[in-house]
Design an enzyme around this catalytic site. Structure first.
Site, PDB file in Angstrom:
ATOM      1  N   CYS A   1      52.417 -28.272  67.448  1.00 10.08           N
ATOM      2  CA  CYS A   1      51.792 -29.446  68.090  1.00 10.08           C
ATOM      3  C   CYS A   1      52.534 -29.786  69.378  1.00 10.08           C
ATOM      4  O   CYS A   1      53.275 -30.769  69.433  1.00 10.08           O
ATOM      5  CB  CYS A   1      51.824 -30.636  67.157  1.00 10.08           C
ATOM      6  SG  CYS A   1      50.968 -30.354  65.608  1.00 10.08           S
TER       7      CYS A   1
ATOM      8  N   GLN B   1      36.196 -20.275  62.525  1.00  9.70           N
ATOM      9  CA  GLN B   1      36.718 -21.262  63.481  1.00  9.70           C
ATOM     10  C   GLN B   1      37.676 -22.198  62.736  1.00  9.70           C
ATOM     11  O   GLN B   1      37.348 -22.709  61.673  1.00  9.70           O
ATOM     12  CB  GLN B   1      35.583 -22.064  64.118  1.00  9.70           C
ATOM     13  CG  GLN B   1      34.550 -21.211  64.846  1.00  9.70           C
ATOM     14  CD  GLN B   1      35.037 -20.654  66.180  1.00  9.70           C
ATOM     15  OE1 GLN B   1      36.103 -21.018  66.681  1.00  9.70           O
ATOM     16  NE2 GLN B   1      34.252 -19.757  66.760  1.00  9.70           N
TER      17      GLN B   1
ATOM     18  N   GLU C   1      30.377  -6.756  66.051  1.00 13.96           N
ATOM     19  CA  GLU C   1      31.670  -7.307  65.635  1.00 13.96           C
ATOM     20  C   GLU C   1      32.529  -6.134  65.163  1.00 13.96           C
ATOM     21  O   GLU C   1      32.031  -5.248  64.480  1.00 13.96           O
ATOM     22  CB  GLU C   1      31.427  -8.327  64.501  1.00 13.96           C
ATOM     23  CG  GLU C   1      32.595  -8.600  63.587  1.00 13.96           C
ATOM     24  CD  GLU C   1      33.784  -9.243  64.281  1.00 13.96           C
ATOM     25  OE1 GLU C   1      33.578 -10.117  65.143  1.00 13.96           O
ATOM     26  OE2 GLU C   1      34.931  -8.849  63.967  1.00 13.96           O
TER      27      GLU C   1
ATOM     28  N   ASP D   1      31.594 -14.653  72.265  1.00 19.05           N
ATOM     29  CA  ASP D   1      32.754 -15.451  71.851  1.00 19.05           C
ATOM     30  C   ASP D   1      33.925 -14.489  71.660  1.00 19.05           C
ATOM     31  O   ASP D   1      34.338 -14.209  70.539  1.00 19.05           O
ATOM     32  CB  ASP D   1      32.408 -16.186  70.538  1.00 19.05           C
ATOM     33  CG  ASP D   1      33.509 -17.116  70.087  1.00 19.05           C
ATOM     34  OD1 ASP D   1      34.478 -17.322  70.837  1.00 19.05           O
ATOM     35  OD2 ASP D   1      33.394 -17.643  68.961  1.00 19.05           O
TER      36      ASP D   1
ATOM     37  N   CYS E   1      38.695 -19.506  74.374  1.00 16.47           N
ATOM     38  CA  CYS E   1      39.754 -20.417  73.940  1.00 16.47           C
ATOM     39  C   CYS E   1      40.997 -20.306  74.805  1.00 16.47           C
ATOM     40  O   CYS E   1      41.992 -20.969  74.532  1.00 16.47           O
ATOM     41  CB  CYS E   1      40.099 -20.177  72.471  1.00 16.47           C
ATOM     42  SG  CYS E   1      40.763 -18.542  72.166  1.00 16.47           S
TER      43      CYS E   1
HETATM   44  C1  LIG Z   1      36.739 -15.854  68.498  1.00 13.44           C
HETATM   45  S1  LIG Z   1      36.120 -14.844  67.204  1.00 13.44           S
HETATM   46  C2  LIG Z   1      34.422 -15.303  67.189  1.00 13.44           C
HETATM   47  C3  LIG Z   1      33.678 -15.024  65.932  1.00 13.44           C
HETATM   48  C4  LIG Z   1      32.336 -15.727  65.747  1.00 13.44           C
HETATM   49  N1  LIG Z   1      31.640 -15.954  66.982  1.00 13.44           N
HETATM   50  C5  LIG Z   1      32.512 -17.018  64.992  1.00 13.44           C
HETATM   51  O1  LIG Z   1      32.398 -18.099  65.595  1.00 13.44           O
HETATM   52  O2  LIG Z   1      32.772 -16.969  63.771  1.00 13.44           O
HETATM   53  C6  LIG Z   1      36.162 -13.286  67.960  1.00 13.44           C
HETATM   54  C7  LIG Z   1      35.683 -12.162  67.077  1.00 13.44           C
HETATM   55  O3  LIG Z   1      35.702 -10.962  67.856  1.00 13.44           O
HETATM   56  C8  LIG Z   1      36.098  -9.892  67.019  1.00 13.44           C
HETATM   57  N2  LIG Z   1      36.565  -8.852  67.949  1.00 13.44           N
HETATM   58  C9  LIG Z   1      37.775  -8.718  68.543  1.00 13.44           C
HETATM   59  N3  LIG Z   1      37.768  -7.682  69.404  1.00 13.44           N
HETATM   60  C10 LIG Z   1      36.522  -7.151  69.371  1.00 13.44           C
HETATM   61  C11 LIG Z   1      35.886  -6.085  70.057  1.00 13.44           C
HETATM   62  N4  LIG Z   1      36.545  -5.359  70.953  1.00 13.44           N
HETATM   63  N5  LIG Z   1      34.592  -5.824  69.798  1.00 13.44           N
HETATM   64  C12 LIG Z   1      33.916  -6.559  68.861  1.00 13.44           C
HETATM   65  N6  LIG Z   1      34.478  -7.587  68.187  1.00 13.44           N
HETATM   66  C13 LIG Z   1      35.752  -7.889  68.436  1.00 13.44           C
HETATM   67  C14 LIG Z   1      37.110 -10.492  66.094  1.00 13.44           C
HETATM   68  O4  LIG Z   1      37.204  -9.729  64.903  1.00 13.44           O
HETATM   69  C15 LIG Z   1      36.525 -11.879  65.853  1.00 13.44           C
HETATM   70  O5  LIG Z   1      35.691 -11.893  64.725  1.00 13.44           O
END
Ligand SMILES: C[S@@+](CC[C@H](N)C(=O)[O-])C[C@H]1O[C@@H](n2cnc3c(N)ncnc32)[C@H](O)[C@@H]1O
Length: 470
Positions: free
Chosen positions: A85, A303, A356, A401, A428
């Site tokens: 924090c 999230q 994903e 995302d 983020c």
């Molecule tokens: C910030 S999270 C978003 C997940 C989803 N939108 C949610 O809100 O639950 C980013 C996601 O991207 C996946 N990820 C990371 N690198 C990736 C890549 N090169 N190609 C596809 N997915 C990837 C991670 O496993 C993760 O699930």
């Protein structure tokens, strides 16, 4: 070159920078000072000095306090403490203002966007509270089997679990139990209020034979099993199992260079496959968004803020502008939370393609969206998938995302060539987010809306969502 580590001096703090500090100057050098607020006069101690144009310091005494300062709400994260924090000494309103300043500055510098930013609380979450929002907690276990959080920029473990972020009950009793030295604990409190505790094997433990998850099953009351039970269940017992990195971190003997190397090694190992032991709950977290039910691995991505998935999903539904029969993409889709909303909008005559990289998230998402057969959820890397799909029909809307590092040049170049009418981009990390926005603009897209959310109250972290149109 002089090394200021350990030096203390008075310094007047200026604007906040990206990463949870304020910028000051001392004897011609830039100093990034944590635990202070803009305008404050503080006594600072230098914590890191690599000899360049800047060094890092902690404010250890506040000589002139800003009006926004309050007694810290997190007892674990002060100077020399954890990195959790890092804004807990500012009012929640001031925390959001600091984040807004940082986002605006990153947008100006990296995307050429001049925009006033307002950081909003996550919908439905009180604006005056920074506690009780985190549903996913990841803890380290020290050489003596005690769970805790990492000291800031260190592998050292602080076994004080009073950080206010977790939802009520998440860490109850965790500090009184003994865990496998060197392991990590993932705690997830799901949408049904069930707590799952999963231990991830220490990185220096060889994988064992047998199933990877839940060997020997968890105790139904959530108690971690004792030494004998652990041995029988395939989970190592307590013992002198800590790696040199953990020992050096715990004992505070490591040099800054060793700490950095240890941290890098730990980050790399964190992403490698590891054996998991489910010690409470089923290890299968149940979550709900817009009335739909997901059952996902407790160690998988969801999230962190209890209201975030619903909040972003609602905004995506509002911004995607989809019509029945349209084609939409959801990139970096996790278990398809956003894909489900897009699918409802395009209907059975439309199509949603999602990608994903985590196979378990794809399997869990496919099960959760079984009644939406026009969603195609694929396990692949976005970088590869998008090249294969870019030459087909252009999607009407794309949601992305990506992880903290952002989508980057290649993905955005291919995506903008595919030419969707709308892109909703979520990020983020304000710097990565701003860089990605700059790439869209260079490819002819216009930023038409932007919202920023206080998805990580008490910390310097912030989530931004942008709508781009051609
Ligand atoms: C910030 S999270 C978003 C997940 C989803 N939108 C949610 O809100 O639950 C980013 C996601 O991207 C996946 N990820 C990371 N690198 C990736 C890549 N090169 N190609 C596809 N997915 C990837 C991670 O496993 C993760 O699930």
């Amino acid at each position: 070159m002089s090394d200021w580590r350990g030096d203390t001096f008075e310094i007047r703090l200026g604007a906040p920078g990206h990463g949870g500090f304020c910028v000051g100057r001392h004897e011609g050098r830039v100093v990034f000072v944590r635990h202070g607020l803009p305008g404050e006069l503080v006594r600072a101690v230098v914590t890191e000095d690599r000899g360049g144009s800047f060094c890092r310091a902690d404010a250890i005494e506040i000589l002139e306090a800003a009006p926004d300062r309050i007694p810290a709400t997190c007892p674990v994260s002060g100077p020399g403490g954890a990195g959790c924090c890092d804004f807990s000494f500012a009012t929640p309103r001031a925390q959001r203002a600091l984040k807004a300043t940082v986002v605006a500055e990153q947008l100006r510098r990296l995307a050429g966007v001049e925009r006033d930013i307002v950081v909003e609380p996550i919908a439905g979450y009180p604006a005056d509270s920074t506690a009780g929002w985190r549903t996913r907690v990841r803890l380290a276990v020290d050489a003596r089997g005690r769970a805790g959080v990492h000291r800031h920029r260190s592998t050292g473990v602080i076994t004080d679990l009073r950080c206010p972020q977790p939802v009520p009950g998440a860490v109850d009793g965790i500090g009184e139990r003994d865990w496998t030295p060197g392991a990590e604990l993932v705690i997830a409190v799901d949408g049904d209020g069930v707590r799952h505790i999963v231990e991830l094997a220490p990185v220096d433990v060889e994988p064992r034979e047998g199933s990877r998850r839940g060997r020997g099953r968890a105790d139904s009351d959530g108690r971690a099993r004792g030494r004998d039970a652990r041995g029988r269940g395939g989970r190592p017992g307590r013992g002198p199992r800590a790696s040199a990195a953990e020992l050096s971190g715990t004992q505070g003997l490591a040099s800054a260079g060793t700490e950095r190397r240890n941290a890098a090694a730990r980050r790399a190992a964190t992403h490698a496959p590891r054996e998991e032991w489910v010690l409470a709950g089923s290890g299968r977290a149940v979550e709900y968004v817009s009335g739909r039910r997901w059952e996902i691995a407790a160690t998988g991505f969801w999230q962190a803020h209890r209201g975030a998935a619903q909040c972003y999903s609602d905004l995506i539904a509002e911004w995607s502008g989809l019509e029945p029969g349209d084609l939409a993409w959801d990139l970096y889709s996790g278990a398809g939370v956003f894909a489900a909303r897009l699918a409802e909008q395009v209907g059975a005559d439309g199509a949603v393609r999602a990608v994903e990289s985590a196979r378990s998230a794809v399997a869990d998402g496919t099960a959760a969206l079984h009644d939406l057969p026009w969603v195609d959820l694929r396990a692949d890397r976005t970088e590869r998938w998008i090249v294969e799909h870019a030459s087909g029909a252009a999607p009407a809307a794309v949601v992305l995302d990506p992880p903290r590092a952002g989508a980057g040049k290649e993905v955005i170049a291919t995506l903008t060539e595919a030419g969707p009418a709308r892109i909703v981009h979520i990020g983020c990390d304000p710097a990565a987010f701003a860089r990605d926005l700059g790439l869209y603009q260079n490819a002819g897209y216009t930023l038409t809306d932007l919202r920023a959310f206080d998805a990580f109250p008490g910390t310097h972290h912030v989530e931004c969502v942008a709508l781009l149109r051609r």
